[in-house]
Scaffold this motif. Sequence first.
Motif, mmCIF file in Angstrom:
data_model
loop_
_atom_site.group_PDB
_atom_site.id
_atom_site.type_symbol
_atom_site.label_atom_id
_atom_site.label_comp_id
_atom_site.label_asym_id
_atom_site.label_seq_id
_atom_site.Cartn_x
_atom_site.Cartn_y
_atom_site.Cartn_z
ATOM 1 N N TYR C 83 0.842 -1.200 0.000
ATOM 2 C CA TYR C 83 0.000 0.000 0.000
ATOM 3 C C TYR C 83 0.872 1.243 0.000
ATOM 4 O O TYR C 83 0.676 2.168 -0.782
ATOM 5 C CB TYR C 83 -0.891 -0.025 1.234
ATOM 6 N N TYR C 87 0.279 2.872 -3.488
ATOM 7 C CA TYR C 87 -0.623 4.006 -3.257
ATOM 8 C C TYR C 87 0.145 5.315 -3.313
ATOM 9 O O TYR C 87 -0.242 6.266 -3.963
ATOM 10 C CB TYR C 87 -1.308 3.854 -1.899
ATOM 11 N N GLU C 88 1.281 5.306 -2.615
ATOM 12 C CA GLU C 88 1.994 6.562 -2.474
ATOM 13 C C GLU C 88 2.672 6.994 -3.771
ATOM 14 O O GLU C 88 2.675 8.163 -4.123
ATOM 15 C CB GLU C 88 3.022 6.434 -1.347
ATOM 16 N N ASN C 90 1.633 6.245 -6.743
ATOM 17 C CA ASN C 90 0.526 6.698 -7.593
ATOM 18 C C ASN C 90 0.168 8.151 -7.265
ATOM 19 O O ASN C 90 0.046 9.009 -8.139
ATOM 20 C CB ASN C 90 -0.692 5.789 -7.368
ATOM 21 N N HIS C 91 0.046 8.414 -5.963
ATOM 22 C CA HIS C 91 -0.301 9.752 -5.482
ATOM 23 C C HIS C 91 0.768 10.761 -5.904
ATOM 24 O O HIS C 91 0.467 11.831 -6.430
ATOM 25 C CB HIS C 91 -0.414 9.690 -3.959
ATOM 26 N N ASP C 119 -6.918 4.402 -9.348
ATOM 27 C CA ASP C 119 -6.675 4.613 -7.923
ATOM 28 C C ASP C 119 -6.232 3.299 -7.279
ATOM 29 O O ASP C 119 -6.409 2.231 -7.856
ATOM 30 C CB ASP C 119 -7.943 5.111 -7.234
ATOM 31 N N VAL C 120 -5.676 3.435 -6.075
ATOM 32 C CA VAL C 120 -5.162 2.258 -5.365
ATOM 33 C C VAL C 120 -5.876 2.149 -4.020
ATOM 34 O O VAL C 120 -6.018 3.151 -3.317
ATOM 35 C CB VAL C 120 -3.638 2.387 -5.137
ATOM 36 N N TRP C 121 -6.334 0.954 -3.683
ATOM 37 C CA TRP C 121 -7.089 0.751 -2.438
ATOM 38 C C TRP C 121 -6.530 -0.434 -1.672
ATOM 39 O O TRP C 121 -6.148 -1.444 -2.255
ATOM 40 C CB TRP C 121 -8.568 0.461 -2.736
ATOM 41 N N HIS C 122 -6.538 -0.295 -0.340
ATOM 42 C CA HIS C 122 -6.306 -1.460 0.489
ATOM 43 C C HIS C 122 -7.646 -2.192 0.555
ATOM 44 O O HIS C 122 -8.687 -1.550 0.709
ATOM 45 C CB HIS C 122 -5.843 -1.052 1.883
ATOM 46 N N ARG C 166 -2.932 10.105 3.830
ATOM 47 C CA ARG C 166 -3.912 9.036 4.002
ATOM 48 C C ARG C 166 -5.288 9.652 4.185
ATOM 49 O O ARG C 166 -5.430 10.861 4.309
ATOM 50 C CB ARG C 166 -3.543 8.164 5.205
#
Lengths: 149, 679, 296
Positions: C83, C87-88, C90-91, C119-122, C166
């Motif tokens: 994540y 996620y990071e 990507n952000h 988007d990326v999700w847990h 977050r």
Amino acid sequence: MAENPEGWKPKILGLVCNWCSYAGADLAGGARMQYPPDIRIVRVMCTGRLDPLFIMKAFTDGADAVLVSGCHFGDCHYLEGNYKAAKRMFLVKSLLKNIGLDDRRLRMTFVSASEGAKWAKVVEDVVNVTHELGPSPFNRKYGELKELV
Amino acid sequence: MAEAVSPTTSKKPETPRIGVFICHCGTNIAGSIDIDAVKEYAKTLPNVAYVDDYKYQCSMPGQVNIREQIDANKLTGVVVAACTPRLHEPTFRAASKDGGLNPFRFEMANIREQNSWVHMHDREGATEKAKDAVRIAVAKAALLEDLYPKSVPVERAAMVVGAGVAGMQAALDLANAGIKTYLIEKEPSIGGRMSQLDKTFPTLDCSQCILTPKMVDVGRAENIVLMVNSEVEDVEGYIGNFDVTIRRKATGVLSPEEAEAKGIVGGGCTGCGDCGPVCPVTKPNEFEMNMAPRKAIYIYHPQVVPLLYTIDWDSCVKCGLCVEACGEKKAIDLEMQDELVQVKVGTVILATGYEVFPIENKEEWGYKRYDNVITSLEFERLICASGPTGGHLVRPSDGETPMRIGFVLCAGSRDNTGIGKPYCSRFCCMYSLKHAHQIIEKIPGAVPYIFYMDIRSFGKMYEEFYYRIQDEGAKFIRGRVSNIQEDPVTKNVTVYVEDTLLGRPMEIELDMVVLAAAVQPTELTNKTRKLFGVSCSQDGWLLEAHPKLNPCGTTTAGVFLAGACQGPKDIPDSVAQAEGAASAASIPIHKGEVELEPYYAMCIEEKCAGCGMCVNLCPYQALSLVEKDGRTVMQVTEAKCKGCGTCGGFCPGGAIWMNHFATPQIVAQIDAFLLGGEQ
Amino acid sequence: MREYAFFLGCIAPNRYPGAESASIITSRRLGIELLPLNGASCCPAPGAFGSIDLNIWYAMAARNLVLAEQMERDIALICNGCYKSIYEVNHKLKHNDELRDGVNEVLKEIDMEFKGSIDVWHLAELLYDENIVGVEKIRESVKVPLTGTKIAVHYGCHLMKPKKERHMGSTEAPRWIEELVEALGAEAVEYRNKMQCCGAGGGVRGYDLPHSLDITNEKLQNMIEVGADAVTEVCPFCQLQFDRGQIEIEEKFGIKYDMPVFHYNELLGLAQGMSPSELGLDLHAISTEPFLKKVL
């Protein structure tokens, strides 16, 4: 970005209100925040005073950019002059587009009396954008259409 | 558009003769701008009859020179290129007037704040900019006209908003100076934050003991009209003549005077307290930081001024038991409605104070999650003899006396994480030292641990107090607390901190932690300031007219600031500023009249088509349409016009003349910049 | 059925295959189809790669992101380390043009381009999101409630911090995974220093094992203190540290805990009626038997 003509320095007119942006610009001075010197300020009591024709006059006179700066919404010393100014600036922007001028040459910002740093940043931004756009077509010396005016 | 002619100028235009005076301001201007080049350039400008420069133009010789040259050169206008008009425009207007010129023939070119100070390393650019600024100013000066400020009478009354220690002091001073003063307070009692405090630093005076007499004075003062449970609803007018609408919230309780007005002889609330015990609703008492109960009909504490009960409508069930208990006094009216009261005052002082930052937002310290993490204001109530525990400091979790107590300073202050406040809250260091002293004094063997970044003991006898607390045995740990953890069984709290003097991380288990939470302007401050047209700085504190030379004034003439609403302040500073503000606010009242800047709008009747667009634009209802010589034209009520120019910026026919910012004057400035100089 | 590209990561398929299968099967019952993200590499591990060479970290994570962009599906994943990376990055790439241009320069060599279209999700976020699954729907899916068990929740650092990047609310006292646990019928217990690291992250496990175990030991003690029957987490690396770590703690410090450790999706699988062998619980280092006896 096209090469800008040698010797050209942006001519930028700043129309600012007495209570917020002029005071903010003074604060930037007090704090010795450095920014480019290409802007000349004309002070009015409120941006609500600004007739759209003032801005059109500035562009016909060959201004490369015009910055209008007032109080934040809700903070106008005269309650709502800045709202009215903002509305008029939308009108002027569409006028500029209609006559083929890039509407980024007109910018309206809101700088409060406590935002010296923001004032410096705004001027720097406007100067950078003006450099990107080059001389106005109506610039009396460097403009492509200077013969017309 | 440029051919508009002032409606006041009937005589033929004179040939302008402008004098230009360039200030060096020591090296402030001369250090970055080539004064000689600007001077030589100014001589070449049209209409310029005289050019001079001087080291300090605002000094007496500088001003005398302006005066003399006006006469010697028959000047019709004066331009001073120096600092900002917001600083010295009044100075040079006075000098111009001394020289026999109408003061509004003066124009300033700002070549310091907006030039030499912001282009310190670009002498060429700054010099060019200064030349342009002078040219623009000369162009305007050539078109300036004689204007005459209007004197208006000042209402012989003042208003103070907020009745904390600053507001009370300001109101007392004004009242003692013979001025009728309306003191507006949103809470049911005056006294503000100071009335919640136990002791004051560094003298350790009992806060209530020194405040209560003042509260009583305020309640008794003949010249003070006290309005509690009241808020400012609307403001109209200007210095000398503010029309303020006050909302007096329904308290459900009549004062003896109100009762008498309603024909209830000998009735009204006497504060006897018979109503409270019968009320079936129990709520937390805000004054005690919600650590003690109160009823739905309540007073905060027995010393309140005025001594009148108040009904909390959110929790009242209207059972009517209190009405019965009150009996013959007939003080309680469960159907009471809010009332709007209009008052007229000449000047206003804002003293709206502060509130505590919601420190639970700094989650790592666990406030509101851990029982034994409290705020300093809660500590004040717990250590106060008149507080919920009778002055016995106890842990909220089990009522035990804490022996190891941590004080976390800069809790939410000096915090650049975006969650807290970037500024120093200024009095937390000192009151935390006082707290440390209090527990050492009250609880034998108790040890205060003070976690600090810097101890800021800036006032008179403050540093000495700091040394005293060090000697008394408080432990000082220089480090910012990173985390607090609660033991789920004992409810003790472990503080994690880096001791930056020893250079090592520490874990200290304590019985209780007190967070010296940051302070912020009250929520209502923002609404109130907007009603009075007062600006605020980025952090929300009200903005003074000048940080050094006018700390009590605001940019709205006739409105002044006192106390913590302008920035965090301890008691002596609040009181001092209150006295300053009271003095400043009394000046126009004692003078009896004020001069208004003559920047009002005028109608150029031959151009006005009577369309009326401007009438709706005006935020002050200063414009109206009238019949004149068979035509409809606009008419300005000068006293109502504040000179914003919104009408002038819109008028499709160019029929509005804005004094001092007239269309030809502004266009001349634009032309002078863009066409007048070197292309 | 909502479809996501399922980024497996390394530890789940290699050490706790039950966490992987449980995620796929339980999600499907809740309306989420996890599609294989073919060709995915290591995320790469934020501590190991990110602390050595950020550019490699950006580029590898971006490659994984581009694979999902090509599938036109958001990524779902079940590991806090993944994540953090996916996620990071990507952000960051979406908000920093300069960085994105640099990364795309590298990706050009393999004919790829980061577009920033997904988007990326847990997976845990998706389970908690009322608009996607939500606590209620999970409660309804339970066949074997975990009644009578006390479970200590470990969030893991990368899921919640840095706070500014977050979006799951409180970072010091969150309660949302507890809500997910309570939806299964178990009691989620609060314990001291809940948000402390498991001990593994940031390369600490690889660099200084005794120190890393010291942290794990403290956490386990804090959980025991409040009578927890099991630990649950949403990160196979935390799972490894708590599970495998107990063996190492016994070897190094001589302390024996026998605290069962579950990925949340394993618990969800149990509650939905999956068998222990389907969930690969026999592959855990610490026996899950005592816990299973309580609920089955």
